[in-house]
Design a protein around this motif. Structure first.
Motif, short mmCIF file in Angstrom:
data_model
loop_
_atom_site.label_atom_id
_atom_site.label_comp_id
_atom_site.label_asym_id
_atom_site.label_seq_id
_atom_site.Cartn_x
_atom_site.Cartn_y
_atom_site.Cartn_z
N ILE A 337 0.82 -1.21 0.00
CA ILE A 337 0.00 0.00 0.00
C ILE A 337 0.86 1.26 0.00
O ILE A 337 0.53 2.25 -0.67
N GLU A 338 1.97 1.24 0.72
CA GLU A 338 2.80 2.44 0.89
C GLU A 338 3.20 3.09 -0.43
O GLU A 338 3.05 4.31 -0.60
N PRO A 339 3.73 2.32 -1.41
CA PRO A 339 4.10 2.98 -2.68
C PRO A 339 2.90 3.51 -3.44
O PRO A 339 3.03 4.51 -4.16
N VAL A 340 1.72 2.87 -3.29
CA VAL A 340 0.52 3.37 -3.96
C VAL A 340 0.14 4.73 -3.41
O VAL A 340 -0.15 5.68 -4.16
N VAL A 341 0.12 4.84 -2.07
CA VAL A 341 -0.20 6.13 -1.42
C VAL A 341 0.83 7.18 -1.83
O VAL A 341 0.49 8.33 -2.16
N LYS A 342 2.11 6.79 -1.81
CA LYS A 342 3.17 7.73 -2.18
C LYS A 342 2.97 8.24 -3.61
O LYS A 342 3.09 9.45 -3.88
N HIS A 343 2.63 7.34 -4.52
CA HIS A 343 2.46 7.73 -5.92
C HIS A 343 1.22 8.61 -6.13
O HIS A 343 1.20 9.42 -7.05
N LEU A 376 -0.86 26.34 -1.07
CA LEU A 376 -2.31 26.19 -0.98
C LEU A 376 -2.78 24.93 -1.70
O LEU A 376 -3.58 24.15 -1.17
N CYS A 377 -2.24 24.71 -2.91
CA CYS A 377 -2.61 23.52 -3.69
C CYS A 377 -2.19 22.24 -2.96
O CYS A 377 -2.92 21.24 -2.95
N GLN A 378 -1.00 22.26 -2.35
CA GLN A 378 -0.52 21.09 -1.61
C GLN A 378 -1.43 20.78 -0.43
O GLN A 378 -1.70 19.61 -0.12
N THR A 379 -1.90 21.84 0.23
CA THR A 379 -2.83 21.66 1.36
C THR A 379 -4.13 21.02 0.89
O THR A 379 -4.67 20.12 1.54
N ILE A 380 -4.62 21.47 -0.28
CA ILE A 380 -5.86 20.91 -0.84
C ILE A 380 -5.67 19.43 -1.18
O ILE A 380 -6.51 18.59 -0.85
N ILE A 381 -4.52 19.10 -1.84
CA ILE A 381 -4.24 17.70 -2.22
C ILE A 381 -4.14 16.82 -0.98
O ILE A 381 -4.69 15.71 -0.92
N THR A 382 -3.43 17.31 0.04
CA THR A 382 -3.24 16.54 1.27
C THR A 382 -4.58 16.25 1.93
O THR A 382 -4.84 15.11 2.37
N GLU A 383 -5.43 17.27 2.02
CA GLU A 383 -6.74 17.07 2.65
C GLU A 383 -7.61 16.15 1.81
O GLU A 383 -8.33 15.29 2.33
N TYR A 384 -7.53 16.31 0.49
CA TYR A 384 -8.35 15.51 -0.42
C TYR A 384 -7.96 14.02 -0.36
O TYR A 384 -8.80 13.13 -0.39
N LEU A 385 -6.64 13.74 -0.25
CA LEU A 385 -6.16 12.36 -0.28
C LEU A 385 -6.08 11.71 1.11
O LEU A 385 -5.82 10.50 1.20
N HIS A 386 -6.30 12.48 2.17
CA HIS A 386 -6.16 11.94 3.52
C HIS A 386 -7.08 10.74 3.76
O HIS A 386 -6.62 9.66 4.18
N LYS A 387 -8.34 10.89 3.48
CA LYS A 387 -9.30 9.80 3.75
C LYS A 387 -9.05 8.61 2.83
O LYS A 387 -9.01 7.46 3.32
N PRO A 388 -8.88 8.82 1.50
CA PRO A 388 -8.58 7.65 0.64
C PRO A 388 -7.31 6.92 1.08
O PRO A 388 -7.26 5.68 1.03
N SER A 389 -6.28 7.67 1.50
CA SER A 389 -5.03 7.04 1.95
C SER A 389 -5.27 6.18 3.17
O SER A 389 -4.78 5.05 3.28
N LYS A 390 -6.03 6.70 4.12
CA LYS A 390 -6.34 5.95 5.34
C LYS A 390 -7.15 4.70 5.02
O LYS A 390 -6.90 3.62 5.56
N GLN A 391 -8.11 4.84 4.10
CA GLN A 391 -8.93 3.68 3.73
C GLN A 391 -8.10 2.62 3.02
O GLN A 391 -8.30 1.42 3.22
N LEU A 392 -7.14 3.06 2.19
CA LEU A 392 -6.26 2.10 1.51
C LEU A 392 -5.45 1.30 2.53
O LEU A 392 -5.27 0.09 2.40
N LYS A 393 -4.95 1.99 3.56
CA LYS A 393 -4.17 1.30 4.59
C LYS A 393 -5.05 0.33 5.38
O LYS A 393 -4.60 -0.75 5.77
#
Length: 432
Positions: A337-343, A376-393
């Motif tokens: 999962i780790e490399p998927v989240v990283k990518h 600002l864009c990085q903050t948006i991406i981080t917040e947007y991907l937080h839940k999917p990343s957690k669910q993947l783990k």
């Protein structure tokens, strides 16, 4: 690709077969592993050979073909019949292989439950294969967890404490036979690790110990390491020593019997010989009226008593092995999962770069504002991907993990990175 272990031990073959399967030298092990790796389906190999077992620990892309090939090669090496070996072999794959390996490392599969030598022997076998590049990340990972499991078992239980080894069992049997051991002489043949353990237990049981070995200097060094007076005799006196000493324990690494009909004397005293070597040090054809010979397999009554006393501790240990076997596979899934989240995050960064360059080029934003807009864009991406990343783990613990990971990689156009570096520290790795 699955884990595969072919196991022969005191549980499925007798001592005659075990001594034929034993690998007595580093050269024999090296040649045999090379032969196994010639098979296209067998990718990594660790070979564990002790007095009570031979374990072939591998990774295979075809369990049936690899297992057959390994047993064929063992039959050729040992001179034993393939069909007999195949019928008696314990063959473990994937989760069964991991559970078995963890049980072996934790000394739960040993003749003497909780004996302390096996984890060191397994580490030596692992280090040998790693130094020779006969194993890589997959075996390294499972070995790392096996040693971790063994440590947890030792911490959580009293297994591994007290007199728990083949050597201590032989001494316990001798003491049970002799009764009052004060002043009773006991001869030890050999100057290796097993002999050292034997002397330790003989001294603590009250025997007067005599030591002999082909390597007299090594025997003298070993004798001097004890506070008790250990008498060292030349190996040329072996026949005389065997005639006069009531108790003898032999544990050499010789590939053939060192005590034969020719040098086994008769005596006027009752004698008890314990052969804890594999291959055996004492010729099985020796038969004298004043002599009783015990091999490793003859110590089963004390082993059974040992098992009953340790039954509750063993239950706890097996629970740890089962839990850590499950944890190991969860951990493996998390590595996928780790490399998927990283990518996913790398993909987001590349889109931010691309869009920022386009926006500056077209005059939508000023170049001076690039860094603030990037944050600002990085903050948006981080917040947007937080839940999917957690669910993947979280999904990494489920059977559907491979399907979900594949779907995510396909949808987002991510790389299937199978070369992700190992991200743990293993104290058992060989340092270059």
């Amino acid at each position: 690709m699955s884990y595969l272990i072919i196991s022969f031990s005191h549980k499925n073959i007798d001592i005659k077969m075990r001594e034929k399967l034993a690998f007595g030298s580093v050269e024999d092990k090296d040649r045999f592993i090379k032969v196994l790796l010639e098979n296209e389906y067998t990718k990594e190999v660790v070979l564990l050979s002790t007095c009570n077992r031979v374990e072939i620990i591998t990774r295979s892309s075809n369990i049936k073909v690899s297992a057959k090939n390994i047993i064929e090669k063992l039959a050729s090496y040992s001179g034993l019949d393939f069909d007999i070996l195949y019928e008696r072999a314990d063959i473990y794959d994937n989760d069964g292989a991991v559970h078995h390996l963890f049980s072996v490392a934790s000394a739960l599969d040993s003749l003497v439950i909780g004996e302390t030598q096996i984890v060191g022997q397994l580490k030596d076998a692992f280090r040998f294969s790693q130094a020779k590049n006969y194993c890589s990340s997959n075996i390294i990972r499972v070995m790392h967890y096996a040693f971790k499991c063994a440590a947890n078992v030792r911490t959580a239980t009293s297994l591994g404490t007290g007199s728990v080894s083949v050597a201590s069992t032989a001494v316990a049997k001798a003491k049970d036979i002799i009764g009052n051991t004060k002043g009773v002489k006991a001869l030890v043949i050999g100057a290796g690790e097993m002999s050292e353990l034997t002397i330790k237990h003989l001294v603590s049981s009250g025997f007067d110990v005599i030591l002999t070995s082909r390597d007299i200097k090594k025997a003298q060094i070993l004798a001097s390491s004890f506070e008790a007076n250990i008498r060292v005799e030349p190996y040329s006196e072996l026949t005389n020593l065997l005639a006069k000493t009531p108790v003898m324990i032999t544990a050499t690494s010789a590939p053939y019997p060192v005590i034969t009909k020719e040098n086994a004397p008769s005596s006027s005293i009752e004698r008890y010989w314990f052969d804890i070597a594999v291959p055996r040090d004492i010729d099985e054809n020796i038969c004298l009226n004043d002599l009783r010979i015990y091999s490793v397999d003859d110590l089963q009554d004390i082993v059974n008593e040992n098992m009953s006393l340790r039954a509750e501790q063993a239950k706890t240990a097996y629970a740890i092995v089962s839990r850590m076997s499950v944890e190991f596979f969860e951990w493996l899934k998390s590595l996928e999962i780790e490399p998927v989240v990283k990518h996913l995050y790398v993909k987001g960064e590349s889109i931010i770069d691309k869009k920022l360059k386009t926006a500056i080029k077209k005059g939508f934003i000023k170049a001076d504002d690039e860094e603030n807009i990037r944050k600002l864009c990085q903050t948006i991406i981080t917040e947007y991907l937080h839940k999917p990343s957690k669910q993947l783990k979280d999904i990494s613990r489920n059977m559907e993990c491979d399907i979900v990971v594949g779907a995510v990689q396909s949808m987002f156009g991510l790389k299937n990175d199978s070369s992700t570096p190992i991200k743990y520290k293993c104290e058992h790795l060989i340092k270059n």
